[in-house]
Motif scaffolding. Sequence first.
Motif, PDB file in Angstrom:
ATOM      1  N   ILE A 145       0.817  -1.275   0.041  1.00  0.00           N
ATOM      2  CA  ILE A 145      -0.088  -0.055   0.047  1.00  0.00           C
ATOM      3  C   ILE A 145       0.750   1.129   0.013  1.00  0.00           C
ATOM      4  CG2 ILE A 145      -1.748  -1.151   1.143  1.00  0.00           C
ATOM      5  CD1 ILE A 145      -1.152   0.049   3.868  1.00  0.00           C
ATOM      6  N   GLY A 146       0.319   2.418  -0.372  1.00  0.00           N
ATOM      7  CA  GLY A 146       1.310   3.689  -0.508  1.00  0.00           C
ATOM      8  C   GLY A 146       0.366   4.603   0.410  1.00  0.00           C
ATOM      9  N   ILE A 147       1.283   4.963   1.297  1.00  0.00           N
ATOM     10  CA  ILE A 147       0.628   5.955   2.534  1.00  0.00           C
ATOM     11  C   ILE A 147       1.141   7.358   2.455  1.00  0.00           C
ATOM     12  CG2 ILE A 147       0.231   6.455   5.122  1.00  0.00           C
ATOM     13  CD1 ILE A 147       0.233   3.410   5.358  1.00  0.00           C
ATOM     14  N   ASP A 148       0.243   8.572   2.351  1.00  0.00           N
ATOM     15  CA  ASP A 148       0.737   9.815   2.542  1.00  0.00           C
ATOM     16  C   ASP A 148       0.451  10.215   3.855  1.00  0.00           C
ATOM     17  OD1 ASP A 148       1.303  12.505   2.718  1.00  0.00           O
ATOM     18  OD2 ASP A 148      -0.266  13.112   1.592  1.00  0.00           O
ATOM     19  N   LEU A 149       1.476  10.102   4.791  1.00  0.00           N
ATOM     20  CA  LEU A 149       1.308  10.320   6.248  1.00  0.00           C
ATOM     21  C   LEU A 149       1.504  12.120   6.370  1.00  0.00           C
ATOM     22  CD1 LEU A 149       0.851   9.523   9.344  1.00  0.00           C
ATOM     23  CD2 LEU A 149       3.367   9.198   9.318  1.00  0.00           C
ATOM     24  N   GLY A 150       0.327  12.723   6.323  1.00  0.00           N
ATOM     25  CA  GLY A 150       0.610  13.921   6.246  1.00  0.00           C
ATOM     26  C   GLY A 150       0.408  14.885   7.626  1.00  0.00           C
ATOM     27  N   THR A 151       0.800  16.230   7.568  1.00  0.00           N
ATOM     28  CA  THR A 151       0.696  16.756   8.892  1.00  0.00           C
ATOM     29  C   THR A 151      -0.981  17.134   9.285  1.00  0.00           C
ATOM     30  OG1 THR A 151       2.864  18.182   8.407  1.00  0.00           O
ATOM     31  CG2 THR A 151       1.246  19.004  10.211  1.00  0.00           C
TER      32      THR A 151
ATOM     33  N   VAL B 180       8.716  -0.738   3.197  1.00  0.00           N
ATOM     34  CA  VAL B 180       9.620  -1.147   2.209  1.00  0.00           C
ATOM     35  C   VAL B 180      10.235  -0.137   1.329  1.00  0.00           C
ATOM     36  CG1 VAL B 180       8.314  -3.515   1.735  1.00  0.00           C
ATOM     37  CG2 VAL B 180       7.760  -1.177   0.488  1.00  0.00           C
ATOM     38  N   ARG B 181       9.859   1.258   1.657  1.00  0.00           N
ATOM     39  CA  ARG B 181      10.313   2.316   0.984  1.00  0.00           C
ATOM     40  C   ARG B 181       9.740   3.645   1.564  1.00  0.00           C
ATOM     41  NH1 ARG B 181      12.549   3.355  -4.246  1.00  0.00           N
ATOM     42  NH2 ARG B 181      13.322   0.825  -3.974  1.00  0.00           N
ATOM     43  N   ILE B 182      10.803   4.607   1.807  1.00  0.00           N
ATOM     44  CA  ILE B 182      10.350   5.889   2.320  1.00  0.00           C
ATOM     45  C   ILE B 182      10.596   6.858   1.193  1.00  0.00           C
ATOM     46  CG2 ILE B 182      10.886   8.112   3.668  1.00  0.00           C
ATOM     47  CD1 ILE B 182       9.824   5.900   5.333  1.00  0.00           C
ATOM     48  N   VAL B 183       9.521   7.444   0.529  1.00  0.00           N
ATOM     49  CA  VAL B 183       9.706   8.555  -0.563  1.00  0.00           C
ATOM     50  C   VAL B 183       9.206   9.922  -0.352  1.00  0.00           C
ATOM     51  CG1 VAL B 183       8.729   8.635  -2.851  1.00  0.00           C
ATOM     52  CG2 VAL B 183       8.994   6.226  -2.182  1.00  0.00           C
ATOM     53  N   SER B 184      10.205  10.679  -0.795  1.00  0.00           N
ATOM     54  CA  SER B 184      10.083  11.922  -0.541  1.00  0.00           C
ATOM     55  C   SER B 184       8.950  12.609  -1.214  1.00  0.00           C
ATOM     56  CB  SER B 184      11.232  12.843  -0.988  1.00  0.00           C
ATOM     57  OG  SER B 184      12.428  12.776  -0.234  1.00  0.00           O
ATOM     58  N   GLU B 185       8.087  13.325  -0.453  1.00  0.00           N
ATOM     59  CA  GLU B 185       6.610  13.993  -1.084  1.00  0.00           C
ATOM     60  C   GLU B 185       6.904  14.385  -2.493  1.00  0.00           C
ATOM     61  OE1 GLU B 185       5.191  16.287   2.259  1.00  0.00           O
ATOM     62  OE2 GLU B 185       5.183  14.452   3.284  1.00  0.00           O
ATOM     63  N   PRO B 186       7.517  15.413  -2.767  1.00  0.00           N
ATOM     64  CA  PRO B 186       7.627  16.049  -4.101  1.00  0.00           C
ATOM     65  C   PRO B 186       7.927  14.871  -5.163  1.00  0.00           C
ATOM     66  CG  PRO B 186       9.002  17.402  -2.651  1.00  0.00           C
ATOM     67  CD  PRO B 186       8.679  16.049  -1.856  1.00  0.00           C
ATOM     68  N   THR B 187       8.658  13.946  -4.980  1.00  0.00           N
ATOM     69  CA  THR B 187       9.096  13.017  -5.986  1.00  0.00           C
ATOM     70  C   THR B 187       7.778  12.128  -5.980  1.00  0.00           C
ATOM     71  OG1 THR B 187      11.228  12.669  -4.905  1.00  0.00           O
ATOM     72  CG2 THR B 187      10.543  10.744  -6.279  1.00  0.00           C
ATOM     73  N   ALA B 188       7.030  11.790  -5.174  1.00  0.00           N
ATOM     74  CA  ALA B 188       5.626  11.262  -5.327  1.00  0.00           C
ATOM     75  C   ALA B 188       4.861  11.749  -6.074  1.00  0.00           C
ATOM     76  CB  ALA B 188       5.166  10.629  -3.692  1.00  0.00           C
ATOM     77  N   ALA B 189       4.800  13.209  -5.800  1.00  0.00           N
ATOM     78  CA  ALA B 189       3.857  14.066  -6.653  1.00  0.00           C
ATOM     79  C   ALA B 189       4.112  14.127  -8.038  1.00  0.00           C
ATOM     80  CB  ALA B 189       3.880  15.397  -5.823  1.00  0.00           C
TER      81      ALA B 189
ATOM     82  N   ILE C 227       5.725   4.885   2.568  1.00  0.00           N
ATOM     83  CA  ILE C 227       5.240   6.050   3.337  1.00  0.00           C
ATOM     84  C   ILE C 227       6.059   7.192   2.679  1.00  0.00           C
ATOM     85  CG2 ILE C 227       4.956   7.136   5.456  1.00  0.00           C
ATOM     86  CD1 ILE C 227       4.798   4.340   6.638  1.00  0.00           C
ATOM     87  N   THR C 228       5.427   8.367   2.445  1.00  0.00           N
ATOM     88  CA  THR C 228       5.977   9.658   2.048  1.00  0.00           C
ATOM     89  C   THR C 228       6.409  10.474   3.381  1.00  0.00           C
ATOM     90  OG1 THR C 228       3.930  10.673   1.899  1.00  0.00           O
ATOM     91  CG2 THR C 228       4.594   9.373  -0.082  1.00  0.00           C
ATOM     92  N   VAL C 229       7.506  11.079   2.972  1.00  0.00           N
ATOM     93  CA  VAL C 229       7.814  12.064   3.911  1.00  0.00           C
ATOM     94  C   VAL C 229       8.325  13.298   3.386  1.00  0.00           C
ATOM     95  CG1 VAL C 229       8.709  10.645   5.503  1.00  0.00           C
ATOM     96  CG2 VAL C 229      10.291  11.331   3.772  1.00  0.00           C
TER      97      VAL C 229
ATOM     98  N   GLN D 123      14.157  12.299  11.203  1.00  0.00           N
ATOM     99  CA  GLN D 123      12.761  12.040  11.088  1.00  0.00           C
ATOM    100  C   GLN D 123      12.255  10.973  10.336  1.00  0.00           C
ATOM    101  OE1 GLN D 123      13.446  16.109   9.635  1.00  0.00           O
ATOM    102  NE2 GLN D 123      11.890  16.895  10.917  1.00  0.00           N
ATOM    103  N   ARG D 124      13.134  10.677   9.452  1.00  0.00           N
ATOM    104  CA  ARG D 124      12.916   9.617   8.521  1.00  0.00           C
ATOM    105  C   ARG D 124      12.681   8.250   9.351  1.00  0.00           C
ATOM    106  NH1 ARG D 124      14.046  10.574   2.631  1.00  0.00           N
ATOM    107  NH2 ARG D 124      14.234  12.619   2.459  1.00  0.00           N
ATOM    108  N   ASN D 125      13.853   7.833   9.917  1.00  0.00           N
ATOM    109  CA  ASN D 125      13.769   6.803  11.120  1.00  0.00           C
ATOM    110  C   ASN D 125      12.713   6.864  11.900  1.00  0.00           C
ATOM    111  OD1 ASN D 125      16.281   5.136  10.589  1.00  0.00           O
ATOM    112  ND2 ASN D 125      17.560   6.689  11.224  1.00  0.00           N
ATOM    113  N   ALA D 126      12.297   7.954  12.416  1.00  0.00           N
ATOM    114  CA  ALA D 126      11.026   8.050  13.253  1.00  0.00           C
ATOM    115  C   ALA D 126       9.948   7.552  12.450  1.00  0.00           C
ATOM    116  CB  ALA D 126      10.950   9.434  13.916  1.00  0.00           C
ATOM    117  N   THR D 127       9.882   7.916  11.230  1.00  0.00           N
ATOM    118  CA  THR D 127       8.483   7.952  10.523  1.00  0.00           C
ATOM    119  C   THR D 127       8.637   6.054  10.154  1.00  0.00           C
ATOM    120  OG1 THR D 127       8.704   9.698   9.141  1.00  0.00           O
ATOM    121  CG2 THR D 127       7.417   8.145   8.153  1.00  0.00           C
TER     122      THR D 127
END
Length: 597
Positions: free
Chosen positions: A4-10, A156-165, A130-132, A140-144
Amino acid sequence: MDIIGIDLGTTNSAVGVVESGFPILLANREGERIMPSAVSYGADGEVSVGRAAMRRRGAGAEVVTSIKRYMGARYSEVEGDEYCVPLGEAENGGVLAAGRSPQEVSAEILRELKQVAEMQLERVVEKAVITVPAYFNDAQRNATKEAGELAGLEVVRIVSEPTAAALAYGLDKLGEQARVAVYDLGGGTFDISILEMRNGVFQVLATDGDTQLGGDDIDEALALWVWDQWGNGSELDSAERQRLIDAAKLVKEQLSADEEAVLRIPFFREGMHIEQVVSREVFEKVVAGVIGRTEAHCRRVLNDAGVKNAAEELDAVVLVGGSTRIPAVRALVERVFEKAADVSQHPDEAVALGAVIQGGVLSGALREIVLLDVTPLSLGIETFGGLMNVLIPRNTTIPCKAGEMFTNAVANQKNMRVRVLQGEREMARDNWELGKVDVEFEAAPKGQARLGVQFSIDENGILEVLARDTVTHKDTVLEIDSAAVDVDDSDVEKMVSESVDYAFDDMSERIFTEAKLKAEELLPAVEAGLAQVGEDMEEEDLKLIQNAEILVRDALQGDDANVLKSAVQKLDKATEHMAAILVEKAMEAALMKKLEE
């Protein structure tokens, strides 16, 4: 196996999956694809998440929102912050909100999203992307990632939000080659990135941003302005402040469509019913300072990416994040980039959709697309003299590895301290310490011990540092956890600008330090050399060396880097003949010894 893909937003979060070859976002039981990133803990231990938690705030319960801003932070950095619930200090120096760590609160949000996915798919889900924010640091990435694991997910992967967009935008909007800017202003963070897409490869050319800038700050600015009109100089308590911010948020959203809105809070205080008319013109003046903070980041990222004419060199400027609905934000973007912004993407869903696509790629459900992200700040170690030695420069494409060999600066030392630094300044003290480790090795003369240091950044942007003694081949691995970065995240964006502001002073100090180290090494060597071969040298050469020595010693008393560097170079030049005589004598001695044998 689903990923699954998750945008964990503020402010809001979303989850999706690739189903039958199509990336889709999944709705919860209430039919909503976007869920508030809110958690409420009841006195009986009951946990409410999302819209249910927000309803409890209306009933006066403590509700944790915008917890993303405290991911990977230490209490010493945020002590005194005005927040929706009381903040406390954890045993490890981290932050507690309502008695829970940011990872634990975030895990509740992720657990709820996991349940939404399992309900819709009718099968167990164990893996997630999950995006960050691009500007999230290692802690912060480790905490996520830790939050995901607490929620029962393998991240399985941390992806930067602008890259995802950009990934979401690029699938059906662009041809084989294009360059885009992604301006992402969400509820709590801001990112601006330049990405190039060529034949299915997405490469981040440059990124910048601020992890403490977003819609929350706009809401607060408007709320405080309203209180200036009504408060008569009185202070707000935390509950009143939150009520005012919640009302300001509604007005902000209304003003994105209307020219005028009314902020109403009946029974705000005894005898006080707030009713304040706010025009779009007034609103834009009130929040101009907050929105304007994004401009410097935009101009810096264009420079870093080598974009001289944005109107001609960029194919699109994509807007992401709920705060980009604000007309003043769009006007700023169009002024800076000199072209109309692309608003075709759903501002609240684009990042989540990109995470879903990346999950589909990793699971094999979609065709292969390669993501090449970058590290937002330089990484290096402290070397002798307090200098910053960069191993991985800022904006290096990741994953990546880089290493260098170091020697002992002092004779017979038995260990070396490796201080891992992050930042853009020339001197170690001006950068951030990510971690440190003492590496032991066999005692050796100065410059004879060898220690290899390797930095490795994985595809999630997480750093591993390996130090190896080249004699014993013993490895020391430095683990950098969420409590390792003792810096305020709000200072992240200042690092790059300060490196520009202090560039001349920093480089001058670096030149002076390097020249000083050289001088302190050269002067004793010259004295030792003269003691050995001074009698064999011409008077003119001796005088030249002596005069050069005086220049170096005098320059060491001053603080002019160029004067010291020049003096050291003159001494180096003046001793060339002496060095040649020393080599000849050494060769003669070796030859005589051989003949005697």
